[in-house]
Write a protein that holds these residues in place. Structure first.
Motif, PDB file in Angstrom:
ATOM      1  N   GLN A  67      58.942  30.489 -69.365  1.00 12.53           N
ATOM      2  CA  GLN A  67      59.770  31.438 -70.106  1.00 12.53           C
ATOM      3  C   GLN A  67      60.729  32.179 -69.180  1.00 12.53           C
ATOM      4  O   GLN A  67      61.904  32.394 -69.512  1.00 12.53           O
ATOM      5  CB  GLN A  67      58.871  32.442 -70.847  1.00 12.53           C
ATOM      6  N   GLY A  68      60.239  32.535 -67.985  1.00 14.58           N
ATOM      7  CA  GLY A  68      61.096  33.233 -67.034  1.00 14.58           C
ATOM      8  C   GLY A  68      62.211  32.342 -66.510  1.00 14.58           C
ATOM      9  O   GLY A  68      63.353  32.791 -66.318  1.00 14.58           O
ATOM     10  N   LEU A  69      61.897  31.069 -66.267  1.00 17.31           N
ATOM     11  CA  LEU A  69      62.914  30.140 -65.788  1.00 17.31           C
ATOM     12  C   LEU A  69      64.014  29.959 -66.835  1.00 17.31           C
ATOM     13  O   LEU A  69      65.211  29.930 -66.505  1.00 17.31           O
ATOM     14  CB  LEU A  69      62.273  28.792 -65.452  1.00 17.31           C
ATOM     15  N   VAL A  70      63.620  29.840 -68.097  1.00 19.07           N
ATOM     16  CA  VAL A  70      64.608  29.708 -69.178  1.00 19.07           C
ATOM     17  C   VAL A  70      65.462  30.964 -69.265  1.00 19.07           C
ATOM     18  O   VAL A  70      66.688  30.894 -69.430  1.00 19.07           O
ATOM     19  CB  VAL A  70      63.911  29.413 -70.519  1.00 19.07           C
ATOM     20  N   GLU A  71      64.834  32.137 -69.120  1.00 21.68           N
ATOM     21  CA  GLU A  71      65.588  33.387 -69.137  1.00 21.68           C
ATOM     22  C   GLU A  71      66.592  33.421 -67.987  1.00 21.68           C
ATOM     23  O   GLU A  71      67.738  33.877 -68.154  1.00 21.68           O
ATOM     24  CB  GLU A  71      64.628  34.571 -69.027  1.00 21.68           C
ATOM     25  N   LEU A  72      66.199  32.927 -66.830  1.00 20.32           N
ATOM     26  CA  LEU A  72      67.107  32.859 -65.689  1.00 20.32           C
ATOM     27  C   LEU A  72      68.296  31.948 -65.992  1.00 20.32           C
ATOM     28  O   LEU A  72      69.438  32.283 -65.648  1.00 20.32           O
ATOM     29  CB  LEU A  72      66.348  32.349 -64.462  1.00 20.32           C
ATOM     30  N   LEU A  73      68.036  30.840 -66.643  1.00 19.08           N
ATOM     31  CA  LEU A  73      69.127  29.933 -67.020  1.00 19.08           C
ATOM     32  C   LEU A  73      70.059  30.583 -68.026  1.00 19.08           C
ATOM     33  O   LEU A  73      71.285  30.373 -67.980  1.00 19.08           O
ATOM     34  CB  LEU A  73      68.549  28.630 -67.604  1.00 19.08           C
ATOM     35  N   MET A  74      69.508  31.378 -68.941  1.00 20.51           N
ATOM     36  CA  MET A  74      70.339  32.074 -69.934  1.00 20.51           C
ATOM     37  C   MET A  74      71.246  33.087 -69.241  1.00 20.51           C
ATOM     38  O   MET A  74      72.420  33.239 -69.589  1.00 20.51           O
ATOM     39  CB  MET A  74      69.453  32.786 -70.957  1.00 20.51           C
ATOM     40  N   ILE A  75      70.699  33.763 -68.242  1.00 21.70           N
ATOM     41  CA  ILE A  75      71.480  34.760 -67.507  1.00 21.70           C
ATOM     42  C   ILE A  75      72.633  34.110 -66.757  1.00 21.70           C
ATOM     43  O   ILE A  75      73.736  34.646 -66.671  1.00 21.70           O
ATOM     44  CB  ILE A  75      70.579  35.541 -66.515  1.00 21.70           C
ATOM     45  N   LYS A  76      72.381  32.898 -66.222  1.00 23.26           N
ATOM     46  CA  LYS A  76      73.370  32.218 -65.391  1.00 23.26           C
ATOM     47  C   LYS A  76      74.408  31.452 -66.199  1.00 23.26           C
ATOM     48  O   LYS A  76      75.227  30.742 -65.634  1.00 23.26           O
ATOM     49  CB  LYS A  76      72.671  31.262 -64.415  1.00 23.26           C
ATOM     50  N   ARG A  77      74.402  31.596 -67.541  1.00 25.38           N
ATOM     51  CA  ARG A  77      75.403  30.897 -68.333  1.00 25.38           C
ATOM     52  C   ARG A  77      76.801  31.449 -68.058  1.00 25.38           C
ATOM     53  O   ARG A  77      76.970  32.638 -67.809  1.00 25.38           O
ATOM     54  CB  ARG A  77      75.085  31.050 -69.827  1.00 25.38           C
TER      55      ARG A  77
END
Length: 369
Positions: free
Chosen positions: A359-369
């Motif tokens: 979940q944290g990795l996905v959140e990191l990817l969302m932030i880096k969009r």
């Protein structure tokens, strides 16, 4: 084609997709092979055969059993007497063999290794896939580390058996240094499910040794040659090396953190509008994921996080110790966490830690969009 002559006069040849080691005289052999297995003094040769018919094709037996198949292979393809040889089979190419020789004062050790475990790696004690009945075995995934260990010294029977233990320890140490994942559990692999080993000693050598443990020079040289050869063979066959492992997905896939799992979770987090905004959503996701997978800081703390999960699995740490430490590691890795980083008594703490990471990795990817 003759590849080399080993100390003592034995010769190594490559033909018919096989490596064949021909003896210059009587040898003491300890083999795990289906033919000529166990301790033998009457063998003339040993071999390692690539049974892979081609990419995407499964290995097919020529007979009803593996033993009969190997007898036919020895006789019809290699020109060897099945009663006086032993051999191993693998899906690895003989072109990817690694050969390492080390000489000491009065003996030499040569390791001849082929190996590929990206598909069939397993940890000892993992759930088995079949039970042998009347010599009939079920097909398993391709992937095998085969070792032919040639020792130019005379060994006592006990030393030859101990050499097999040292050789196996060296193989396992190499796999653990590479953190190769088991494909049957969430553990670190200790080998593949189909590994084979053949040890050869020269009973006519003027050097007679009675110990092959880790405290004697023979044991040290077995360890060094086997480790070097296994590491090189795995790299040559399937690219398993430190560079490959410097990747967060390759460190975490044994816990279910795969590219597809990250994509599914990422897709769930996108709004319907975002999903329909671009026809290249998956391509853009792949690009962002590939950009962060090898980031030094992320790989470093991910590796520590995985080791924390291993220690939890091995009962070296309790959930009360591991979970708070895991949250700190994710924070250091800049992977977002929420205030609910905890685990109830009826939950698997390791699975919970994996989900927190996902979940944290996905959140990191969302932030880096």
């Amino acid at each position: 084609m003759k590849l080399m002559e080993l100390p003592g006069g034995d010769t190594l040849h490559h033909y018919k997709k096989s490596l064949v080691l021909c003896f210059a005289g009587p040898r003491d052999v300890l083999s795990t092979g289906p033919i000529g297995g166990g301790f033998r003094t009457d063998l003339q040769a040993v071999f390692n055969n690539d049974c892979n018919p081609g990419a995407g094709m499964s290995c097919e037996l020529r007979a009803d059993t593996y033993e009969e198949h190997m007898k036919l292979l020895a006789l019809e393809d290699l020109g060897l007497d099945p009663k006086h040889c032993t051999g191993l089979a693998t899906a690895a190419s003989m072109h990817n063999v690694s050969i390492k020789t080390m000489d000491y004062e009065d003996f030499s050790v040569t390791a001849i290794v082929t190996g590929g475990i990206r598909i069939n790696a397993s940890r000892v004690g993992d759930p088995a896939v079949w039970h042998e009945k009347a010599g009939i075995s079920d097909p398993v995934k391709p992937g095998t580390i085969n070792i032919i260990l040639h020792i130019d010294a005379a060994l006592s029977p006990g030393a030859l058996a101990r050499a097999l233990v040292t050789c196996t320890e060296a193989k396992t140490a190499t796999i653990q240094e590479l953190l190769a994942p088991s494909r049957y559990s969430r553990g670190i692999a200790t080998g593949s499910g189909t590994d084979g080993t053949i040890l050869i000693a020269n009973p006519f050598s003027s050097t007679y040794l009675t110990n092959a443990g880790k405290h004697c020079k023979l044991g040290e040289y077995i360890g060094k040659t086997v480790k070097e050869a296994v590491k090189e063979a795995l790299d040559r066959q399937s690219g398993l090396n430190p560079a490959f492992q410097h990747n967060i997905l390759n460190r975490m896939d044994r816990f279910g953190i795969t590219e597809d799992a990250v994509w599914r979770t990422y897709l769930q987090r996108l709004s319907e509008k975002e999903k329909n905004l671009s026809p290249f959503v998956r391509a853009e996701f792949e690009d962002r994921l590939s950009q962060i997978c090898r980031e030094n800081t992320l790989v470093t703390y991910t590796s520590l996080y995985a080791h924390l999960m291993d220690q939890l699995d091995w009962k070296l740490l309790s959930p009360e110790e591991a979970l708070p430490a895991g949250k700190q590691l994710l924070n250091l890795a800049k992977i977002p966490t929420d205030d609910h980083y905890s685990c109830s008594d009826n939950q698997d703490p390791i699975a919970k830690m994996a989900d927190f990471y996902l979940q944290g990795l996905v959140e990191l990817l969302m932030i880096k969009r």
